[in-house]
Motif scaffolding. Sequence first.
Motif, PDB file in Angstrom:
ATOM      1  N   LEU A   1       0.821  -1.212   0.000  1.00 24.40           N
ATOM      2  CA  LEU A   1       0.000   0.000   0.000  1.00 24.40           C
ATOM      3  C   LEU A   1       0.855   1.261   0.000  1.00 24.40           C
ATOM      4  CD1 LEU A   1      -2.859  -0.936   2.493  1.00 24.40           C
ATOM      5  CD2 LEU A   1      -2.962  -0.843   0.006  1.00 24.40           C
TER       6      LEU A   1
ATOM      7  N   VAL B   1       4.486   7.500  -9.947  1.00 25.92           N
ATOM      8  CA  VAL B   1       3.771   6.599  -9.059  1.00 25.92           C
ATOM      9  C   VAL B   1       3.675   5.201  -9.652  1.00 25.92           C
ATOM     10  CG1 VAL B   1       1.570   6.168  -7.921  1.00 25.92           C
ATOM     11  CG2 VAL B   1       2.492   8.482  -7.988  1.00 25.92           C
ATOM     12  N   SER B   2       3.361   5.087 -10.932  1.00 29.93           N
ATOM     13  CA  SER B   2       3.231   3.765 -11.548  1.00 29.93           C
ATOM     14  C   SER B   2       4.572   3.043 -11.583  1.00 29.93           C
ATOM     15  CB  SER B   2       2.675   3.904 -12.963  1.00 29.93           C
ATOM     16  OG  SER B   2       3.531   4.714 -13.756  1.00 29.93           O
TER      17      SER B   2
ATOM     18  N   PHE C   1       1.282   3.490  -3.059  1.00 24.88           N
ATOM     19  CA  PHE C   1       0.202   4.409  -3.391  1.00 24.88           C
ATOM     20  C   PHE C   1       0.035   5.501  -2.343  1.00 24.88           C
ATOM     21  CE2 PHE C   1      -1.023   0.289  -5.267  1.00 24.88           C
ATOM     22  CZ  PHE C   1      -1.152   0.651  -6.593  1.00 24.88           C
TER      23      PHE C   1
ATOM     24  N   ALA D   1       0.845  10.015  -2.148  1.00 29.49           N
ATOM     25  CA  ALA D   1      -0.371  10.810  -1.967  1.00 29.49           C
ATOM     26  C   ALA D   1      -0.276  11.658  -0.701  1.00 29.49           C
ATOM     27  CB  ALA D   1      -1.588   9.892  -1.912  1.00 29.49           C
TER      28      ALA D   1
ATOM     29  N   TYR E   1       5.339   1.904  -8.060  1.00 30.30           N
ATOM     30  CA  TYR E   1       4.550   0.743  -7.666  1.00 30.30           C
ATOM     31  C   TYR E   1       5.148  -0.533  -8.248  1.00 30.30           C
ATOM     32  CZ  TYR E   1       0.646  -2.504  -7.338  1.00 30.30           C
ATOM     33  OH  TYR E   1      -0.124  -3.600  -7.081  1.00 30.30           O
TER      34      TYR E   1
END
Length: 423
Positions: free
Chosen positions: A158, A187-188, A161, A165, A191
């Motif tokens: 988690l 972000v991608s 993400f 944020a 991840y």
Amino acid sequence: MSSSLKVLYSNRVSQFLISQWFFITLAVFIVLAYFFPNFARHDGTIRAEYSIGYGAVAAIFLQSGLSMKTQKLCYNLGNWRAHTSVLTISFLVTSSIMFGLCAAIKRAHDSNIDDWVLMGLIVTATCPTTVASNVVMTQKAGGNDLLCLCEVFIGNVLGAFVTPALVQMYASCSLFAFGNPASGTSVSHLYADVMKQIGLSVFVPLFVGQVVQNVFPKQVTWCLTTFKLGKVGSFCLVLIMWSSFSTAFHQNAFESVSHACIIFLVFFNIAIYLFFTGICYIWARPWFLPKLFPTEPTQSSSKLYTALYRILMPFYCSKKNAITVMFCGAAKTAALGVSLITSQYGSDSPHLGKLLVPLVLYQSEQVITANFLVSFFKKWAADENNVEETVVVSNDIESGADSSAKKSCNIDKESLESSSAMK
């Protein structure tokens, strides 16, 4: 001094050094990181992001997979109350408290405290729980290490993400607008990196350990006890911290801020870690719940009392689970935290060193402080561990009695068959 006293004194000194091997080894590796930072840094000589970031962490979780029962691991995966508590504390409570403290410090306009260091503290507080040290410390303290494994996996997945944020949210404030990375495109990619690292260093070795344990239970037990593989986790933890310090020294992180700021961070990190640990304890074992519900509901209890008891009392953790919450909720990862920071701000950012200083110092200080807390937590949860050991022994005795009874029945059956055949 007589020869006997010299021998006694030398034995005590050697025993003390052996008992403190973790801190001595850590100090040696920090010195090595200072003089040879290129060796164990990220993208360094040994490519520590793979050899240590994957290899050392994988060794810790392989040992965990070999020593943990599959049924209990699956049971702890369903403990959603503990997951909710740890995730709430780890991401929301700690980061909001840190933001408030850093905002107050910044408004004080102290020239010794760098603004980017304060931003680094906020980013550190938004990071997920640490990958390796939680499992090692929870095992040493006698806590629920199975639950700890679940928290590590869920929290770090988690974190890819949630952390960016939260950084965006806190940096949107005018006080820290200078530290807004504003790089949503990372972000991608972040991840994908997190999933790869968690998968290869946590999930795969844990799965392999579970398979080997169930296929060769006797051999695994013999190896764990004979070679004392429980010590492997502590040594791998030293290697992870060595890599973090090497990266920080290579980037001149500690030279980029003043000595007064470093001293402030050292004492501030210890205080805030203990404060977060206290919050985790109150969160895991609210003092008012046993007073509101002193007894289990019976047939004569009201429906309201019964309903509230069933809803609220499961949030009152056992001591073993509370140890897990305290270690997981207050800790912050540097193994993934460095990747989280560099992915958002860029590896060529001129302020990257200042952002990494709070994270690297916090990781080392949380491990040292947690190591001191281990003995207190172990004594505190000793009564629950003793009860579990008694239950296990009694179950073994019962199963042994059942097996012996079955054997006697088989013997009697065989004797009757043989006697009838003779007739």
